[in-house]
Design a protein around this motif. Structure first.
Motif, PDB file in Angstrom:
ATOM      1  N   PRO A 111      12.468  10.890 -19.642  1.00 51.19           N
ATOM      2  CA  PRO A 111      12.064   9.930 -20.686  1.00 51.19           C
ATOM      3  C   PRO A 111      10.551   9.813 -20.817  1.00 51.19           C
ATOM      4  N   MET A 112       9.827   9.908 -19.709  1.00 60.10           N
ATOM      5  CA  MET A 112       8.363   9.848 -19.772  1.00 60.10           C
ATOM      6  C   MET A 112       7.800  11.070 -20.499  1.00 60.10           C
ATOM      7  N   GLN A 113       8.405  12.228 -20.295  1.00 63.45           N
ATOM      8  CA  GLN A 113       7.970  13.434 -20.993  1.00 63.45           C
ATOM      9  C   GLN A 113       8.217  13.319 -22.489  1.00 63.45           C
ATOM     10  N   ILE A 114       9.355  12.752 -22.873  1.00 64.81           N
ATOM     11  CA  ILE A 114       9.642  12.553 -24.290  1.00 64.81           C
ATOM     12  C   ILE A 114       8.612  11.619 -24.908  1.00 64.81           C
ATOM     13  N   TYR A 115       8.264  10.557 -24.187  1.00 68.45           N
ATOM     14  CA  TYR A 115       7.251   9.620 -24.673  1.00 68.45           C
ATOM     15  C   TYR A 115       5.913  10.321 -24.868  1.00 68.45           C
ATOM     16  N   ALA A 116       5.544  11.188 -23.928  1.00 71.79           N
ATOM     17  CA  ALA A 116       4.283  11.917 -24.048  1.00 71.79           C
ATOM     18  C   ALA A 116       4.302  12.866 -25.250  1.00 71.79           C
ATOM     19  N   MET A 117       5.464  13.463 -25.535  1.00 70.08           N
ATOM     20  CA  MET A 117       5.568  14.387 -26.661  1.00 70.08           C
ATOM     21  C   MET A 117       5.550  13.664 -28.003  1.00 70.08           C
ATOM     22  N   ILE A 118       6.201  12.520 -28.074  1.00 71.52           N
ATOM     23  CA  ILE A 118       6.355  11.834 -29.351  1.00 71.52           C
ATOM     24  C   ILE A 118       5.070  11.154 -29.801  1.00 71.52           C
ATOM     25  N   ARG A 119       4.125  11.001 -28.898  1.00 68.59           N
ATOM     26  CA  ARG A 119       2.846  10.401 -29.259  1.00 68.59           C
ATOM     27  C   ARG A 119       2.089  11.258 -30.267  1.00 68.59           C
ATOM     28  N   PHE A 120       2.403  12.553 -30.359  1.00 65.83           N
ATOM     29  CA  PHE A 120       1.742  13.456 -31.293  1.00 65.83           C
ATOM     30  C   PHE A 120       2.570  13.669 -32.562  1.00 65.83           C
ATOM     31  N   GLY A 121       3.650  12.898 -32.708  1.00 64.62           N
ATOM     32  CA  GLY A 121       4.477  12.993 -33.897  1.00 64.62           C
ATOM     33  C   GLY A 121       5.870  13.496 -33.584  1.00 64.62           C
ATOM     34  N   VAL A 122       6.803  13.204 -34.480  1.00 66.98           N
ATOM     35  CA  VAL A 122       8.201  13.610 -34.307  1.00 66.98           C
ATOM     36  C   VAL A 122       8.377  15.025 -34.850  1.00 66.98           C
ATOM     37  N   THR A 123       8.897  15.887 -33.997  1.00 70.17           N
ATOM     38  CA  THR A 123       9.159  17.275 -34.387  1.00 70.17           C
ATOM     39  C   THR A 123      10.639  17.585 -34.163  1.00 70.17           C
ATOM     40  N   PRO A 124      11.146  18.664 -34.782  1.00 74.59           N
ATOM     41  CA  PRO A 124      12.536  19.042 -34.528  1.00 74.59           C
ATOM     42  C   PRO A 124      12.826  19.281 -33.044  1.00 74.59           C
ATOM     43  N   ASN A 132       0.818  -1.220   0.000  1.00 76.28           N
ATOM     44  CA  ASN A 132       0.000   0.000   0.000  1.00 76.28           C
ATOM     45  C   ASN A 132       0.851   1.270   0.000  1.00 76.28           C
ATOM     46  N   VAL A 133       1.923   1.241  -0.779  1.00 71.39           N
ATOM     47  CA  VAL A 133       2.812   2.400  -0.894  1.00 71.39           C
ATOM     48  C   VAL A 133       2.286   3.329  -1.985  1.00 71.39           C
ATOM     49  N   THR A 134       2.110   4.604  -1.663  1.00 76.73           N
ATOM     50  CA  THR A 134       1.685   5.584  -2.653  1.00 76.73           C
ATOM     51  C   THR A 134       2.814   5.827  -3.655  1.00 76.73           C
ATOM     52  N   LEU A 135       2.477   5.780  -4.929  1.00 77.27           N
ATOM     53  CA  LEU A 135       3.488   5.930  -5.972  1.00 77.27           C
ATOM     54  C   LEU A 135       3.842   7.393  -6.184  1.00 77.27           C
ATOM     55  N   GLY A 136       5.085   7.642  -6.545  1.00 70.74           N
ATOM     56  CA  GLY A 136       5.575   8.995  -6.778  1.00 70.74           C
ATOM     57  C   GLY A 136       7.066   8.956  -7.053  1.00 70.74           C
ATOM     58  N   LEU A 137       7.731  10.075  -6.854  1.00 68.92           N
ATOM     59  CA  LEU A 137       9.179  10.110  -7.072  1.00 68.92           C
ATOM     60  C   LEU A 137       9.907   9.145  -6.152  1.00 68.92           C
ATOM     61  N   HIS A 138       9.415   8.980  -4.917  1.00 64.75           N
ATOM     62  CA  HIS A 138      10.080   8.086  -3.965  1.00 64.75           C
ATOM     63  C   HIS A 138      10.040   6.639  -4.441  1.00 64.75           C
ATOM     64  N   SER A 139       8.945   6.216  -5.066  1.00 60.15           N
ATOM     65  CA  SER A 139       8.864   4.846  -5.567  1.00 60.15           C
ATOM     66  C   SER A 139       9.772   4.648  -6.783  1.00 60.15           C
ATOM     67  N   PHE A 186       6.043   2.541 -14.862  1.00 54.22           N
ATOM     68  CA  PHE A 186       5.178   1.653 -14.093  1.00 54.22           C
ATOM     69  C   PHE A 186       5.073   2.070 -12.624  1.00 54.22           C
ATOM     70  N   THR A 187       6.093   2.711 -12.109  1.00 56.24           N
ATOM     71  CA  THR A 187       6.132   2.998 -10.664  1.00 56.24           C
ATOM     72  C   THR A 187       5.998   4.480 -10.329  1.00 56.24           C
ATOM     73  N   SER A 188       5.572   5.294 -11.285  1.00 59.34           N
ATOM     74  CA  SER A 188       5.525   6.746 -11.064  1.00 59.34           C
ATOM     75  C   SER A 188       4.206   7.225 -10.496  1.00 59.34           C
ATOM     76  N   GLY A 189       3.131   6.519 -10.759  1.00 62.73           N
ATOM     77  CA  GLY A 189       1.830   7.003 -10.329  1.00 62.73           C
ATOM     78  C   GLY A 189       1.296   8.050 -11.288  1.00 62.73           C
ATOM     79  N   ALA A 190       0.206   8.701 -10.920  1.00 60.25           N
ATOM     80  CA  ALA A 190      -0.432   9.691 -11.780  1.00 60.25           C
ATOM     81  C   ALA A 190       0.053  11.092 -11.444  1.00 60.25           C
ATOM     82  N   GLY A 191      -0.027  11.980 -12.444  1.00 56.62           N
ATOM     83  CA  GLY A 191       0.333  13.373 -12.203  1.00 56.62           C
ATOM     84  C   GLY A 191       1.695  13.735 -12.761  1.00 56.62           C
ATOM     85  N   SER A 192       1.854  15.002 -13.110  1.00 56.05           N
ATOM     86  CA  SER A 192       3.110  15.479 -13.688  1.00 56.05           C
ATOM     87  C   SER A 192       4.210  15.650 -12.645  1.00 56.05           C
ATOM     88  N   ALA A 193       3.851  15.614 -11.359  1.00 61.25           N
ATOM     89  CA  ALA A 193       4.851  15.816 -10.308  1.00 61.25           C
ATOM     90  C   ALA A 193       5.879  14.692 -10.282  1.00 61.25           C
TER      91      ALA A 193
END
Length: 260
Positions: free
Chosen positions: A218-231, A124-131, A206-213
């Motif tokens: 690498p997760m941010q890059i994945y979120a950006m690339i889902r809309f296409g590759v840009t310069p 029952n550990v809350t996910l976040g940066l610590h996890s 898998f271990t980050s939980g929800a939210g931008s905090a």
């Protein structure tokens, strides 16, 4: 001695292999300086996309999260991995023990990520940066241990015995003799762990939980690339590539003295 034609064929084959491996990376780097907003059409040289990258608050926030995760997890993994290497070095060689220690290095990341997520859920550990930090530390301990053990294989144990015979305590012997000798290996292992943590995506996802905090780079890059590759994404990837290459190069230079 090989025939000149045979040598040319081998050189050509080697060149094609390098082109296949590194050609796409070179194209990505070149397109990161592309003035056009199109991902492939070259229209001129520009640093505009690097400027946009540095002004993107989502990217900067994710970089900050990644540096926190990488720094703390590296500190934990280096401490535990070094102590683990010293402990294994004192025991009788055992293939079973080494296999258990180095399991995180050989199992797929997706399996380790699911196992860690199940473990946190069970407790029952809350996910976040610590996890993410704890997960990356588990992943990196084996790598640090492997690098430090390589250094220990060429360590003259007689100087430890001489220090103890002269009246030094085990802690003083470790602080004044053992640690300085193995320190290049410890530092190389720490740099390797830091690099792996910066680049790691699956376990963090898998271990980050929800939210931008708790969103890492690498997760941010994945979120950006889902809309296409840009310069801009090419610029981000080039930055990560250069940073990782710099750390690996530094690690190799520090670890150069591990083998005689």
């Amino acid at each position: 001695m090989r025939h000149p034609i045979e040598r040319r064929l081998l050189a050509g084959h080697l060149g094609l292999v390098y082109l296949f491996l590194y050609g796409p990376i070179l194209v990505l780097i070149v397109l990161s300086f592309n003035k056009s907003g199109l991902p492939t059409a070259w229209t001129g040289f520009s640093l505009e996309w690097y400027g946009r990258m540095l002004r993107n608050q989502a990217i900067l926030s994710s970089v900050g999260n990644t540096l926190i995760v990488a720094s703390v997890s590296t500190l934990i993994a280096t401490s535990i991995g070094t102590l683990l290497a010293l402990g294994i070095d004192r025991l009788r060689p055992s293939a079973l023990l080494e296999g258990i220690v180095f399991v995180p290095m050989i199992i797929p990341d997706i399996v380790l990520a699911i196992a860690l997520l199940s473990f946190f859920t069970l407790l029952n550990v809350t996910l976040g940066l610590h996890s993410i930090i704890l997960s990356h530390a588990v992943f990196n301990i084996a790598f640090v241990c492997a690098v430090v053990r390589t250094r220990l294989r060429h360590f003259d144990k007689s100087i430890i015995e001489a220090s103890i015979d002269l009246g030094a305590s085990e802690f003083r012997t470790f602080r004044r003799i053992t640690l300085p000798v193995i320190f290049p290996g410890v530092l190389a292992g720490a740099l390797l762990a830091f690099t792996l943590s910066v680049d790691e995506f699956i376990i963090a996802y898998f271990t980050s939980g929800a939210g931008s905090a708790s969103t890492t780079f690498p997760m941010q890059i994945y979120a950006m690339i889902r809309f296409g590759v840009t310069p801009e994404i090419n610029a981000v990837a080039t930055f990560v590539l250069g940073f990782s290459f710099l750390l690996i190069l530094l690690s190799q230079r520090l670890n150069r003295g591990v083998t005689p």
